[in-house]
Design an enzyme around this catalytic site. Sequence first.
Site, PDB file in Angstrom:
ATOM      1  N   ILE A 130      26.442  31.794  34.491  1.00 53.07           N
ATOM      2  CA  ILE A 130      27.893  31.997  34.599  1.00 53.07           C
ATOM      3  C   ILE A 130      28.241  32.853  35.815  1.00 53.07           C
ATOM      4  CG2 ILE A 130      28.325  31.737  32.122  1.00 53.07           C
ATOM      5  CD1 ILE A 130      28.710  34.858  32.076  1.00 53.07           C
ATOM      6  N   ASP A 131      27.240  33.544  36.381  1.00 53.12           N
ATOM      7  CA  ASP A 131      27.520  34.551  37.418  1.00 53.12           C
ATOM      8  C   ASP A 131      27.898  33.989  38.790  1.00 53.12           C
ATOM      9  OD1 ASP A 131      26.962  36.429  35.546  1.00 53.12           O
ATOM     10  OD2 ASP A 131      25.013  37.009  36.348  1.00 53.12           O
ATOM     11  N   SER A 219      52.899  48.696  32.803  1.00 50.36           N
ATOM     12  CA  SER A 219      51.627  48.286  32.184  1.00 50.36           C
ATOM     13  C   SER A 219      50.813  47.547  33.238  1.00 50.36           C
ATOM     14  CB  SER A 219      51.882  47.359  30.995  1.00 50.36           C
ATOM     15  OG  SER A 219      52.466  46.148  31.457  1.00 50.36           O
ATOM     16  N   GLN A 258      31.912  35.305  27.047  1.00 54.23           N
ATOM     17  CA  GLN A 258      32.008  34.561  28.321  1.00 54.23           C
ATOM     18  C   GLN A 258      30.869  33.554  28.505  1.00 54.23           C
ATOM     19  OE1 GLN A 258      33.172  37.765  31.543  1.00 54.23           O
ATOM     20  NE2 GLN A 258      32.232  38.711  29.777  1.00 54.23           N
TER      21      GLN A 258
END
Length: 326
Positions: A130-131, A219, A258
């Site tokens: 996934i990196d 926020s 993830q």
Amino acid sequence: MPKIQKIGILTSGGDSPGMNAAIRAVVRTGIYEGLDVFGIYRGYEGLIDGLIEPMTSSSVSNIIQRGGTILKTARSERFKTKEGRQKAYDIICQFKLNALVVIGGNGTFTGASVFDKEFDFPIIGLPGTIDNDLYGTDSTIGYDTAINTAVEAADKIRDTATSHERLFFIEVMGRDAGFIALRTGIAAGAEFILVPETTTYINNLARLLKHDWRKNKTSGLVIVAEGDDAGGAYKIAEKVKEQLPEMDTRVTVLGHIQRGGSPSAYDRVLASTLGHASVGALLEGHRGEMVGQVDKKIVYTPFEKAIKYNKDINHQMLEMSRILAL
Ligand code: F6P
């Protein structure tokens, strides 16, 4: 070099969505080419232990849409040792395998490269992580899905951040690379994105946050890559809070969510394309290389280069993200 007739396939290191689609493509292309394809379970660990089974077309039915890897995966310490690799080679000889397709990331290719040099054995790699931290492919298998998962989560956090007027620090994966953080941050409209590729100055971050709040914000989201030089999200949030005690801050670490889930259409197509190409590559005599896709074209990159020629993140996109969040 013996003619390639029997190939083994394994997944190794951290799993990534789309690995199953890649396995399916390798198995079915291999069978189409008249090869015998063997599934090796639990990565290099299973190679050492002989956890190997013949694969048929139906072994890979109904998996293109599934996350994880049907072959299981592991981070093998034994394969880092000479004895472990010797055992793996003995198993390869026992099963009469002529080549391997390995799906994984940096650790997987490092092991493959050492093994090829020691035993003169053909291996082709597919970028499964996934990196997205491999040179020689625009995108790794699983990266797109991971970003979509992270963005979905960040959007939800945005809702509660806005309602409570809070500043959230969201940590995404990426031990050594900020690709997931950068794309997630841009897509979620984050106020700040902190990545290992640039130095994070807490004083600067606090000063800019203060400025934003004075101006109009009540926020915000700060996306932190897990490998940021200033520490993870908890550490950074703590340091910021020391300088801005008036701010209501919270931390969310997205973690392994993830790595799971059904692969995106992009990842399924990429995995299918690269998996298919990997069998062709072996039959054409390629070895010791990762099959990737750059500018929509298939490219072969030697393992050493794929691992070490770290591709840099797009710094212009990082600057852009800040302008768009002002
Ligand atoms: O290599 C992929 C990755 O998900 C990294 O982003 C993360 O740092 C690491 O794996 C976590 O590994 P593990 O699941 O073994 O803790």
